[in-house]
Write an enzyme that holds these catalytic residues in place. Structure first.
Site, PDB file in Angstrom:
ATOM      1  N   GLY A 130       0.663  -1.237  -0.148  1.00 34.66           N
ATOM      2  CA  GLY A 130       0.014  -0.219   0.007  1.00 34.66           C
ATOM      3  C   GLY A 130       0.719   1.379  -0.063  1.00 34.66           C
ATOM      4  O   GLY A 130       2.129   1.216   0.374  1.00 34.66           O
ATOM      5  N   CYS A 131       0.160   2.421  -0.387  1.00 32.59           N
ATOM      6  CA  CYS A 131       1.058   3.571  -0.424  1.00 32.59           C
ATOM      7  C   CYS A 131       1.661   4.183   0.912  1.00 32.59           C
ATOM      8  O   CYS A 131       2.706   4.401   1.082  1.00 32.59           O
ATOM      9  CB  CYS A 131       0.158   4.669  -1.021  1.00 32.59           C
ATOM     10  SG  CYS A 131      -1.489   4.897  -0.258  1.00 32.59           S
ATOM     11  N   PHE A 132       0.778   4.061   2.159  1.00 38.02           N
ATOM     12  CA  PHE A 132       1.487   4.595   3.381  1.00 38.02           C
ATOM     13  C   PHE A 132       2.304   3.493   3.803  1.00 38.02           C
ATOM     14  O   PHE A 132       3.601   3.947   4.104  1.00 38.02           O
ATOM     15  CB  PHE A 132       0.195   4.574   4.129  1.00 38.02           C
ATOM     16  CG  PHE A 132      -0.599   5.712   4.271  1.00 38.02           C
ATOM     17  CD1 PHE A 132      -0.082   7.208   4.281  1.00 38.02           C
ATOM     18  CD2 PHE A 132      -1.813   5.715   3.728  1.00 38.02           C
ATOM     19  CE1 PHE A 132      -0.922   8.235   4.188  1.00 38.02           C
ATOM     20  CE2 PHE A 132      -2.885   6.826   3.812  1.00 38.02           C
ATOM     21  CZ  PHE A 132      -2.055   8.023   3.759  1.00 38.02           C
ATOM     22  N   ALA A 134       4.474   1.722   1.843  1.00 36.27           N
ATOM     23  CA  ALA A 134       5.597   2.075   1.259  1.00 36.27           C
ATOM     24  C   ALA A 134       6.565   3.232   1.768  1.00 36.27           C
ATOM     25  O   ALA A 134       7.683   3.111   1.742  1.00 36.27           O
ATOM     26  CB  ALA A 134       5.347   2.439  -0.350  1.00 36.27           C
TER      27      ALA A 134
END
Length: 324
Positions: A130-132, A134
Site C-alpha cells: 500500500g502507499c502508506f 511504502a
C-alpha cells in the site's frame, strides 16, 4: 524482445499512472487495457497525451476469461474486486496486484522491492505494498533490521495528497471541501494498519504491538510524508549510517540528512528517508517520502514487474521527478 503487458483498472489514478510508465518502458508493450469507467473508449480519449503508437488501443470491459496473450498483467482494482477474478488467470501470466486483495494471500509474494528484491525475482504473483506502508516501512526497515529502535509502540503520522482517496473520491474530497483543509481519517482502523504491523514484525523478528497510525488528506494532488516516532537510544548519525548501509546499491532510495519534502519525489519511483534522534530522550524520528502514485503504487509495481521478468529494476523508471 517485447513483453506483452495488460492493465486492468485503467480508469483510476493507479492504473492511469501504470499506463504512463509502461508507455515509455523499453521492454514492455501495452496490448490490453480494461476499465469499467472507460470501456469502449480509445486510449487517446481517456489520456489525450498518450504516445501515438498507443492512441488507438481500445479500453475493454474487464473479463478475465477473455484476455489476449499476455506476459504480465497489472491489476489496479478496488479492494475486494480482484481476488476471485485474478485466481482465474493462468499461472504463466505474471501478475502484479496494485490493490490490496493479495497482501496476505497464500501463493503471493509481498513486493516491498527495495527491502526484499531477491524475494521477487522469478515469481509470478506479486502483491504491491500500500502507499502508506511504502513510505513508512522504507524509513523504518533499516532501523528495525539493525535493532536501533523498538518495534513496539511506534507512532506514524502520515499526510497524503487527495489522489490517495482514489479517482472516485467521495463526499468530503471535492475541491471546495479539501482545499485549504486538513482531513484526518481511518483513525485506529485504517486498512493499512495490519500490513504495517505484520511487516514491522517480519523485519524485526518481534512484535508491532501498540502501533498508532493516523493518516491525513492534505490539499495537494500527490505525495506522502510519513513522520514516525519510535523508542531507541541511537543517534541521528547512527540512523543515517544504518540506512545508507541498508540501501547501498539500491537505485530508488535516497538517504538525506535534510528533512525530505513530498515535491522531491513527485512523478517518480523514488523514496526519500531521513532521521533525527535524541538518545537522552529515548526518541528516534524517522521521515519517509514517496509519491503515492509512484513508489506508493504504479512505480513500485513496474519495479516489481522488472524484477519478475529478469530486467534491470530501473527499466522505464529512470525519469527525474517533476519540479516544481
Amino acid at each position: 524482445m517485447s513483453i506483452r503487458v495488460g492493465i486492468v483498472g485503467i480508469s483510476g489514478f493507479g492504473g492511469g499512472e501504470a499506463m504512463r510508465l509502461i508507455a515509455g518502458h523499453p521492454a514492455f508493450e501495452p496490448v490490453y487495457a480494461a476499465g469499467e469507467g472507460s470501456a469502449g473508449q480509445r486510449l487517446s480519449e481517456r489520456f489525450p497525451g498518450v504516445p501515438a503508437k498507443l492512441a488507438d488501443l481500445v479500453i475493454e470491459k474487464w473479463d478475465p476469461s477473455r484476455l489476449p496473450q499476455l506476459d504480465v498483467l497489472f491489476a489496479s482494482l478496488p479492494t475486494g474486486a480482484s481476488r476471485d477474478a485474478l485466481a482465474r488467470i493462468p499461472r504463466e501470466v505474471k501478475i502484479v496486484d496494485i490493490g490490496g486483495d493479495h497482501r496476505y494471500a497464500d501463493g503471493w509474494t509481498y513486493g516491498l522491492a527495495d527491502v526484499w528484491p531477491e524475494a521477487i525475482a522469478g515469481k509470478t504473483r506479486i502483491a504491491n505494498p500500500g502507499c502508506f506502508p511504502a513510505a513508512a516501512l522504507t524509513a523504518l526497515a533499516p532501523l528495525l533490521a539493525d535493532r536501533l529502535i523498538a518495534p513496539e509502540n511506534i507512532v506514524i503520522d502520515a499526510k497524503t495528497g487527495i489522489s490517495g482517496a482514489g479517482r472516485g473520491g467521495g463526499a468530503g474530497f471535492g475541491y471546495a471541501e479539501s482545499n485549504e483543509n486538513l482531513i484526518p481519517y481511518g483513525l485506529l482502523k485504517h486498512v493499512h494498519m495490519p500490513e504495517i504491523e505484520s511487516t514491522i514484525a517480519r523485519i524485526s523478528g518481534g512484535s508491532a504491538a501498540g502501533l498508532v497510525f493516523t493518516p491525513h488528506l492534505v490539499p495537494m494532488t500527490r505525495g506522502i510524508l510519513a513522520t514516525i516516532y519510535a523508542r531507541g537510544r541511537a543517534t541521528s548519525d547512527q540512523c543515517l549510517d544504518a540506512a545508507r548501509s541498508f540501501y547501498a546499491g539500491r537505485a530508488f532510495v535516497r538517504v538525506t540528512d535534510k528533512p525530505p519534502q513530498t515535491k522531491w519525489a513527485t512523478g517518480s519511483n523514488l523514496a526519500f528517508v531521513s532521521y533525527a534522534a535524541d538518545p537522552d530522550r529515548n526518541l528516534v524520528i524517522a521521515l519517509g517520502v514517496v509519491d503515492n502514485l509512484g513508489k506508493g503504487a504504479a512505480g513500485q509495481a513496474v519495479q516489481n514487474a522488472n524484477l519478475m521478468c529478469g530486467l534491470p529494476e530501473t527499466a522505464g523508471l529512470e525519469g527525474a521527478p517533476v519540479w516544481p
